[in-house]
Write a protein that holds these residues in place. Structure first.
Motif, short mmCIF file in Angstrom:
data_model
loop_
_atom_site.label_atom_id
_atom_site.label_comp_id
_atom_site.label_asym_id
_atom_site.label_seq_id
_atom_site.Cartn_x
_atom_site.Cartn_y
_atom_site.Cartn_z
N HIS A 297 -77.35 -33.53 -18.11
CA HIS A 297 -76.57 -33.78 -16.90
C HIS A 297 -75.73 -32.55 -16.54
N THR A 298 -75.09 -31.98 -17.55
CA THR A 298 -74.19 -30.84 -17.32
C THR A 298 -74.96 -29.63 -16.82
N VAL A 299 -76.04 -29.27 -17.50
CA VAL A 299 -76.80 -28.08 -17.13
C VAL A 299 -77.47 -28.25 -15.78
N ASP A 300 -78.06 -29.42 -15.53
CA ASP A 300 -78.72 -29.65 -14.25
C ASP A 300 -77.73 -29.59 -13.10
N LYS A 301 -76.50 -30.07 -13.32
CA LYS A 301 -75.48 -29.98 -12.28
C LYS A 301 -75.13 -28.53 -11.99
N LEU A 302 -74.94 -27.74 -13.03
CA LEU A 302 -74.60 -26.33 -12.83
C LEU A 302 -75.70 -25.61 -12.05
N LEU A 303 -76.94 -25.84 -12.41
CA LEU A 303 -78.03 -25.12 -11.77
C LEU A 303 -78.38 -25.66 -10.39
N SER A 304 -77.82 -26.80 -10.01
CA SER A 304 -78.00 -27.29 -8.65
C SER A 304 -77.06 -26.60 -7.68
N HIS A 305 -76.11 -25.81 -8.22
CA HIS A 305 -75.22 -25.05 -7.34
C HIS A 305 -75.94 -23.78 -6.88
N PRO A 306 -75.94 -23.49 -5.59
CA PRO A 306 -76.74 -22.38 -5.07
C PRO A 306 -76.29 -20.99 -5.53
N LEU A 307 -75.07 -20.84 -6.03
CA LEU A 307 -74.58 -19.52 -6.42
C LEU A 307 -74.75 -19.21 -7.90
N ILE A 308 -75.19 -20.19 -8.68
CA ILE A 308 -75.37 -19.98 -10.12
C ILE A 308 -76.83 -19.65 -10.39
N GLU A 309 -77.08 -18.47 -10.96
CA GLU A 309 -78.46 -18.00 -11.16
C GLU A 309 -79.14 -18.62 -12.36
N ARG A 310 -78.42 -18.71 -13.47
CA ARG A 310 -79.01 -19.27 -14.69
C ARG A 310 -77.91 -19.78 -15.60
N VAL A 311 -78.32 -20.51 -16.62
CA VAL A 311 -77.40 -21.05 -17.62
C VAL A 311 -77.81 -20.54 -18.99
N VAL A 312 -76.84 -20.04 -19.73
CA VAL A 312 -77.05 -19.61 -21.11
C VAL A 312 -76.33 -20.60 -22.01
N ILE A 313 -77.09 -21.26 -22.88
CA ILE A 313 -76.53 -22.29 -23.76
C ILE A 313 -76.47 -21.76 -25.17
N ALA A 314 -75.30 -21.85 -25.79
CA ALA A 314 -75.13 -21.43 -27.18
C ALA A 314 -75.28 -22.65 -28.08
N ILE A 315 -76.34 -22.66 -28.88
CA ILE A 315 -76.70 -23.80 -29.71
C ILE A 315 -76.67 -23.38 -31.18
N SER A 316 -76.25 -24.30 -32.04
CA SER A 316 -76.23 -24.01 -33.47
C SER A 316 -77.63 -23.68 -33.97
N ASP A 317 -77.72 -22.71 -34.85
CA ASP A 317 -78.99 -22.36 -35.47
C ASP A 317 -79.48 -23.56 -36.28
N GLY A 318 -80.72 -23.97 -36.06
CA GLY A 318 -81.25 -25.13 -36.76
C GLY A 318 -80.94 -26.45 -36.11
N ASP A 319 -80.39 -26.43 -34.90
CA ASP A 319 -80.11 -27.66 -34.15
C ASP A 319 -81.42 -28.45 -33.99
N PRO A 320 -81.47 -29.72 -34.45
CA PRO A 320 -82.74 -30.47 -34.41
C PRO A 320 -83.01 -31.20 -33.10
N TYR A 321 -82.06 -31.17 -32.16
CA TYR A 321 -82.17 -31.98 -30.96
C TYR A 321 -82.54 -31.19 -29.70
N PHE A 322 -82.10 -29.94 -29.62
CA PHE A 322 -82.21 -29.20 -28.38
C PHE A 322 -83.65 -29.05 -27.89
N SER A 323 -84.57 -28.80 -28.82
CA SER A 323 -85.95 -28.53 -28.42
C SER A 323 -86.64 -29.76 -27.84
#
Length: 236
Positions: free
Chosen positions: A40-66
């Motif tokens: 929800h958070t990332v999709d909202k940010l990228l729906s704004h016309p002035l934001i080019e991309r989102v860089v997400i900092a995720i813990s190494d070995g995070d089992p959920y992100f992928s």
């Protein structure tokens, strides 16, 4: 290149986000209406016309992100996060610096999915005209109390001039990187990006944000976030 023409890159620190949600996973991976809070958070940010991309900092070995997907996957980039928020933001800033010589970094909490596009627009408009940058914030409306060591009221705090710091927070990438690096090298703990600039004597701008830009931290916040997200469906 003027501030208005420099790219805006959103940074979402989501490494090791603690949870008081009585759940089996970090709070950014809890589900609201079929999507994780992070989606929800990332999709909202990228729906704004002035934001080019989102860089997400995720813990190494995070089992959920992928296992999750985003509405704009080609504009989402992952970096390894750190133990503290500032470490994660620095990791993302290193990526941004490598790929964008002149840019602004807009840092937003992973667990604030209800931020409005209007608030983001107002922050960008006002912060880019300011000499330092700025943050979304809400004036304190309630009576404030300071407690003593026993949990009793020590005294009432004058609320005039007090603000709740929110996110996003928007600063020139190079300036924010330098401020966080210096804080890290000095061993100073900074709880948000603005405080890293403040310790160097800068005074970031306060931009009034909406009260429904809540941070999901308690189980009861899920129902409130669901209400706000449903209410904002179709926001332009």
């Amino acid at each position: 290149m003027s501030a208005e023409t420099q790219p805006i890159i959103a940074i979402v620190p989501a490494a090791g986000v603690g949870s008081r949600m009585q759940a089996d996973r970090p709070k950014q991976y809890l589900i609201i209406d079929g999507k994780t809070i992070l989606q929800h958070t990332v999709d909202k940010l990228l729906s704004h016309p002035l934001i080019e991309r989102v860089v997400i900092a995720i813990s190494d070995g995070d089992p959920y992100f992928s296992d999750i997907g985003f509405a704009y996957p080609d504009r989402v980039f992952r970096v390894n996060g750190g133990d503290e928020r500032a470490d994660s933001v620095l990791s993302a800033l290193n990526y941004v610096k490598r790929h964008f010589t002149d840019s602004w970094s807009l840092v937003h909490d992973a667990a604030r999915p209800c931020v409005s596009l209007d608030d983001i627009s107002r922050l960008i408009e006002q912060a880019q005209r300011h000499e330092v940058g700025g943050i979304l914030a809400a004036p304190v409306r309630d009576t404030m109390k300071r407690s003593d060591a026993n949990g009793s009221i020590a005294h009432t705090v004058e609320r005039r001039g007090l603000w709740h710091a929110l996110t996003p927070q928007l600063f020139p990438t190079f300036q924010l990187h330098q401020a966080l690096m210096q804080a890290q090298q000095s061993g100073d703990v900074v709880t948000d990006e603005a405080s890293a600039l403040e310790r160097l004597g800068y005074a970031p701008l306060l931009v009034v944000g909406r009260a429904d830009n809540i941070k999901v931290t308690q189980p009861e916040d899920l129902a409130l976030a669901k209400f706000y997200l449903r209410h904002s469906e179709g926001e332009k």
